[in-house]
Structures are given as structure tokens and as C-alpha cells.
Design an enzyme around this catalytic site. Structure first.
Site, short mmCIF file in Angstrom:
data_model
loop_
_atom_site.label_atom_id
_atom_site.label_comp_id
_atom_site.label_asym_id
_atom_site.label_seq_id
_atom_site.Cartn_x
_atom_site.Cartn_y
_atom_site.Cartn_z
N TYR A 111 0.76 -1.27 -0.06
CA TYR A 111 0.05 0.10 -0.15
C TYR A 111 0.92 1.25 0.16
O TYR A 111 0.42 2.40 0.33
CB TYR A 111 -0.91 0.03 1.25
CG TYR A 111 -2.11 -0.76 0.99
CD1 TYR A 111 -2.05 -1.78 -0.10
CD2 TYR A 111 -3.50 -0.72 1.67
CE1 TYR A 111 -3.47 -2.54 -0.36
CE2 TYR A 111 -4.65 -1.65 1.51
CZ TYR A 111 -4.61 -2.35 0.60
OH TYR A 111 -5.44 -2.88 0.36
N ASP A 134 -12.09 -7.19 5.80
CA ASP A 134 -13.29 -7.25 5.31
C ASP A 134 -14.10 -8.54 5.42
O ASP A 134 -14.92 -8.63 5.57
CB ASP A 134 -13.12 -6.77 3.89
CG ASP A 134 -13.36 -5.33 3.78
OD1 ASP A 134 -12.99 -4.65 4.87
OD2 ASP A 134 -13.46 -4.72 2.66
#
Length: 335
Positions: free
Chosen positions: A127, A235
């Protein structure tokens, strides 16, 4: 997450953001104001609407407000989420992302006994978005793993386990394929584990972990992992316990902390008084614990649990018909 910092009044940076961020933020501040703590709120602007209005999704003034505050509450951002949240994490050196996964009553949780924390490294891995330009052959992205950052996040995970009565920490990686980067992560994990002999350890490949979260989620207590894997698994964890509307998160650094729900700005229901504010409220509870206000945090959480147990005032995503304001009012009444 606890800190010894206590004071008469806390200065809280409040960044509502876009869409339902404004609604769930107002609901949460209404409950915070009903607690026995004094807050001073300093508002900052960020997100899609801010970009359209000012030409930047994250103004310097907002960053300054966050830097000077004791903690920050963030609502939601739309398409500019990466430009806002990732930049705040980087600017504030918020190296730890905490995402609790917990089953609550009268929700769509697949199991009743889920309660674990995902501790995700926030500053490196995939990221950092260190990508080369497109070429005729395709594109390349670099994955950065450093000893300093991984030791810091792993040690944080063990400290979290120790401070919160957890008995086991699980490292998640893909060292059988990413032999150098994740091999280093696994090596550091067991080096740090030696400093915590009372805490059990284990490590799994990320693909196996994805399966175990479905087949044996009750076996996890604290998971520590790198940035991309942590994002994906958290998630999946949200899916286990009824969706993103019930998942809070914290971004912790040495000089600041930001607390936000995992859900997005939900423009399809924004402004309709339909949004479920519980994830934002749970994020505020994480903030209270970070500030050391554990008694008020317990009171706030118990009030939410009563609303969920009673099941009389639930928003549409939880199977009810209550408005945001009605659910908020019931939480305040239960205090």
C-alpha cells in the site's frame, strides 16, 4: 490501546467527511456529550465534497487540526478515501491499524462466539503504492517490508494481547511464496515472541487463514499481518459478523490516533436518516479506551448491547425500521 493520559477536557478533531459520515458522526457526538467527560470538538474538512469545494481532498488545515488534537474521529470518505485516509496515516505515522471482529446479538453474524482483533501494519507493504509506469509488458509494483516497521507492529500486537487478556497471537503471511519479504516477517514474529513467553503463538499462510476464519473463527484472538493481507482479512471478518455496518477501526501512531468506521460514505442513503451509526459509535468507544476512559467506554458499549439485545430500535440493515436518530436516542436513554 490504553494510555495513561487523563485531563479535564479532551480536544477531539472531528472530520465528518462525505455521505453518511456526517449523520453517523452527529449521532456519535450526541452520545459522547451524554457521557461524564468533557470534549472540545475542532472540525476539519476532507473528502469528495472538500475536493470539489477547495481543490484538495485533505487540506493542510485539517491535518494541522488532527496533529494538535488528543484524537481524531473520522466519518467516511467517498472516491477520495485513499487520498485522505492513507495520507493521514502517512503524515501522522499511524503505523497500526486495529480492526476488531466481534459478534453482536440480533445481527447477521454467522457465529455467536467470534471476538478477535486484527492488527494490521499501516505504513509499508503493497500500500505504499510504489508502482512503475505502464510498459509494453505490463506494470510493476514494489512490496516493501522492513525490519523496523514489522518489529514495531508485531510488538504492538503482543502488547495488545497482554494488555487485553488475550492468550494467543497469530501471524499471517505467505512465506512459502514470498520467501524474502514474508520470510522476514515470520522470522521477526518469532524473535519478538520470545519477549512474551506467556502468550501462545502460531502462524498461517494467508489463504489458509481465509479458510480458518470461516471454519474455526473462534480459535483466533489476535491476528497480526501486513497491510494488504490485513485489509482483505478484516473485510472477510466483517462478513462473518454481519457486514461493515458493525466494524470500527483505529489507526494508532506514537503521536496521534484516528478512529473511523470501516464502511464507506453510502451515497445511496445519505441524508435520509437511515444510516446505522453503530460502527461509528464503536469507533468512538475505541477512542475512549485509547484515552484511558475505560469506565465511560464500558457504559457506552453496554448501552449499544442493550439496544441490540432488545431489538426494538434497529436500522434497516439490521432488520428493523428505526431511523438513525431513533437508534441514537435509544442508546442515550440506556446510558
Amino acid at each position: 490501546m490504553n494510555t495513561s493520559k487523563t485531563k479535564d477536557k479532551y480536544q477531539i478533531a472531528v472530520v465528518p467527511g462525505d455521505g453518511i459520515g456526517k449523520e453517523v458522526m452527529k449521532a456519535t457526538l450526541d452520545v459522547l456529550d451524554a457521557l461524564d467527560i468533557d470534549f472540545e470538538y475542532v472540525y476539519g474538512d476532507a473528502g469528495d465534497e472538500c475536493l470539489e469545494k477547495t481543490g484538495t481532498a485533505l487540506p493542510k488545515e485539517t491535518l494541522d487540526i488532527i496533529r494538535e488534537a488528543d484524537a481524531c474521529l473520522f466519518g467516511a470518505a467517498g472516491e477520495t478515501a485513499a487520498d485522505v485516509i492513507v495520507k493521514i496515516r502517512q503524515e501522522m505515522k499511524m503505523f497500526a491499524n486495529l480492526r476488531p471482529v466481534k459478534a453482536y446479538p440480533n445481527t447477521n453474524s454467522l457465529f455467536d462466539n467470534i471476538d478477535f482483533m486484527i492488527v494490521r501494519e499501516n505504513t509499508e507493504g503493497m500500500y505504499i503504492a510504489d508502482e512503475e509506469s505502464y510498459t509494453d509488458e505490463g506494470a510493476i509494483a514494489r512490496r516493501i517490508i522492513t525490519r523496523e516497521a514489522e518489529r514495531r507492529i508485531i510488538d504492538y500486537a503482543f502488547k495488545y494481547a497482554k494488555d487485553n487478556g488475550k492468550r494467543k497471537v497469530t501471524a499471517v503471511h505467505k512465506a512459502n511464496v514470498l520467501k524474502k519479504t514474508d520470510g522476514l516477517f515470520r522470522e521477526i514474529f518469532y524473535e519478538v515472541a520470545k519477549d512474551y513467553p506467556d502468550i501462545a503463538t502460531e502462524d498461517f499462510y494467508v489463504d489458509a487463514t481465509a479458510m480458518y476464519l470461516i471454519t474455526q473463527p473462534e480459535s483466533f484472538e489476535v491476528i497480526v499481518t501486513t497491510n494488504l493481507f490485513g485489509d482483505i482479512l478484516s473485510d472477510e471478518g466483517a462478513g462473518l459478523v454481519g457486514g461493515l455496518g458493525l466494524i470500527p477501526s483505529a489507526n494508532i501512531g506514537e503521536d496521534g490516533a484516528l478512529f473511523e468506521p470501516v464502511h464507506g460514505s453510502a451515497p445511496d442513503i445519505a441524508g435520509q436518516n437511515k444510516a446505522n451509526p453503530i460502527a461509528m459509535m464503536l469507533s468512538a468507544i475505541m477512542m475512549l479506551r485509547y484515552l484511558g476512559e475505560n469506565n465511560e467506554a464500558d457504559k457506552f458499549e453496554a448501552s449499544i448491547l442493550k439496544v441490540l439485545n432488545d431489538a426494538n430500535t434497529l436500522t434497516g440493515d439490521l432488520g428493523g425500521s428505526a431511523t438513525t436518530d431513533e437508534l441514537t436516542g435509544e442508546v442515550i436513554n440506556n446510558l
